[in-house]
Design an enzyme around this catalytic site. Structure first.
Site, PDB file in Angstrom:
ATOM      1  N   CYS A 113      35.002  32.120  41.857  1.00 25.87           N
ATOM      2  CA  CYS A 113      35.286  32.043  42.461  1.00 25.87           C
ATOM      3  C   CYS A 113      35.673  30.009  43.180  1.00 25.87           C
ATOM      4  CB  CYS A 113      35.333  32.550  43.615  1.00 25.87           C
ATOM      5  SG  CYS A 113      35.914  32.687  45.640  1.00 25.87           S
ATOM      6  N   HIS A 132      36.133  37.598  40.633  1.00 24.45           N
ATOM      7  CA  HIS A 132      34.762  37.792  41.220  1.00 24.45           C
ATOM      8  C   HIS A 132      34.615  39.096  39.842  1.00 24.45           C
ATOM      9  CE1 HIS A 132      33.890  36.051  44.986  1.00 24.45           C
ATOM     10  NE2 HIS A 132      35.307  36.236  45.431  1.00 24.45           N
ATOM     11  N   GLU A 135      31.700  39.356  39.225  1.00 26.00           N
ATOM     12  CA  GLU A 135      30.104  40.341  39.053  1.00 26.00           C
ATOM     13  C   GLU A 135      31.015  42.125  40.652  1.00 26.00           C
ATOM     14  OE1 GLU A 135      31.045  37.640  40.229  1.00 26.00           O
ATOM     15  OE2 GLU A 135      31.077  37.247  42.765  1.00 26.00           O
TER      16      GLU A 135
END
Lengths: 252, 209
Positions: free
Chosen positions: B88, B189, B191
């Protein structure tokens, strides 16, 4: 391909357990919030919303611990709301691992809270939730889970929230919530046309057609629902597969 | 076989760059789900000696870049030799310059970061939600097919350029991921991208350099 329309199960949490209200009363038990969230994530939910409906200080601590568990175990974004009154509440929940916070009554009472949150953490974390009811004076906003009427108009307030930096609007129609007869698509479409941020539709999902209709007619970016998911009335995998067949861009 | 893999994993030292960007705990949580216990540090030696370095977070270009310079982390990151993954704002800071606060960045990727300019009302900014990856060109996406979904939240983007290893189309086609030498970066992202994201993180841990 394009940005997918989002399906968002909402979990109301009281004393560490999920509950769901029908027209904001009559709570029914529906399981452990972390386990339930994990199931939804595996089924293809795009995001989760957890609302803390406990009022007590002790309940708040339990909720924060639950947020930590959700963050540790679930790999999709989640929003938390309920009882957020000041910046320190936001900080506590983001530090516990929430991706976004949803603010409702506190923002209506003190709109500057939106500016404070976005200045500190960015617009993307700030979801402004609005409960509104269509009355003879138009769509009016309500406080405290729909218990207290205000003189704020839905569209004016949503515009102000957007101008103050809100990242998304989560609009619950009190006329439609719990009735299972579809979302408030006319009001949703107007919000979507007037604002430059994503709109999450809430209140009224009863069958799969309602999701399609809110994405098409309501121009919603995301659709939130609770009981139809909690009680397995509309399984998320079947819903998304069907929406795709209907030409809606969803993540499969 | 599995035991030795697990042992290897336990010994792998993964460091996350500590700076003034938000939402680091989701990266720590995601790595922990993969059996990795990362260290979160701004110590140059710790970062240099790690097997993998992640440079994640959400933030604003001007203030994060100023912080990295003040802590001399800019030089540390530039000299890392192990696989590095920017996420990001991490990807944006690894570029030459960002339109956000007119900021000079690290210059690992020879390209500038631009602000999205929506042409139609439906093109809302930030680009927030699940979108698809295509034109995949790296082991980071080993096992992927075209058009798998990952999660994005951003208002600035990196145009497609020779370092691009995955593209996404929103308003304009842009770099969803980039690579140059040992430096990898994703705009999305991993994650927060469910199974797809976990596979990308695992692929990053498995990279052979």
């Amino acid at each position: 391909m394009a940005l997918a329309k989002r399906i968002i199960p909402c979990l109301d949490v009281k004393n560490g357990q999920t509950v769901k209200g029908t027209n904001f009363v009559n709570l029914r038990q529906a399981g452990d919030p972390v386990e339930l969230g994990k199931v939804y994530s595996q089924q293809g939910a795009d995001e989760l919303v957890y609302l803390d409906i406990t009022a007590s200080h002790e309940g708040r601590k339990t909720f924060t611990e639950m947020v930590e568990r959700v963050a540790a175990e679930i790999s999709i974004p989640f929003t938390v709301g309920g009882g957020i009154n000041e910046l320190s509440d936001v900080e506590r929940l983001l530090n516990a691992g929430a991706d976004k916070v949803s603010i409702n009554s506190a923002a209506l009472r003190r709109p500057q809270l939106i500016n404070e949150i976005t200045a500190h953490f960015g617009s993307q974390v700030c979801v402004v939730a609005i409960d509104a009811k269509e009355t003879e004076n138009g769509w009016m906003c309500y406080l405290n889970g729909g218990r207290i009427a205000t003189d704020r108009n839905l569209f004016d307030w949503a515009k102000e929230a957007c101008d103050r930096g809100a990242g998304e609007i989560l609009f619950t129609s009190m006329n439609h919530d719990g009735v299972k007869n579809g979302y408030a698509n006319e009001a949703l479409a107007r919000l979507s046309d007037e604002l430059t941020i994503p709109i999450i539709a809430s209140g009224g999902a009863g069958k799969r057609e309602h999701f399609r209709d809110t994405f098409l007619e309501g121009k919603s970016d995301a659709a939130l629902a609770a009981s139809v998911f909690h009680f397995g009335e509309i399984p998320i995998p079947e819903l998304k597969k069907w929406l795709k067949e209907e030409g809606i861009n969803v993540r499969l | 076989m599995h035991n030795s893999l697990d042992e290897k994993k336990k010994k792998m030292k993964v460091a996350i760059v500590k700076y003034n960007a938000g939402n680091i705990c989701s990266v720590i949580n995601a790595l922990q789900r993969l059996g990795i216990h990362p260290i979160y540090t701004d110590n140059a030696e710790e970062l240099m000696s790690a097997d993998r370095v992640l440079f994640p977070g959400q933030g604003e270009a001007g203030s994060t870049m100023a912080y990295l310079r003040a802590k001399q982390l800019d030089e540390v990151i530039l000299h890392l030799k192990q696989p590095v993954l920017g996420i990001c704002i991490g990807q944006q800071l690894m570029c030459r310059h960002s339109e956000e606060s007119n900021t000079d960045c690290l210059g690992i990727f020879d390209v500038d970061v631009l602000k999205f300019s929506p042409k139609r009302h439906v093109e809302k900014v930030p680009h927030m939600g699940w979108n698809t990856l295509s034109e995949l060109k790296s082991d980071l996406f080993k096992g992927f097919t075209d058009n798998e979904f990952v999660y994005f939240v951003h208002s600035f983007y990196v145009p497609v350029n020779p370092h691009t290893i995955a593209t996404t189309d929103y308003i304009t086609p842009f770099s969803a991921a980039m690579q140059k030498d040992n430096f990898y970066a994703t705009q999305f992202h991993p994650e927060k991208s469910g199974d797809a994201g976990e596979r990308i993180l695992q692929n990053f841990l498995d990279l052979k350099i």
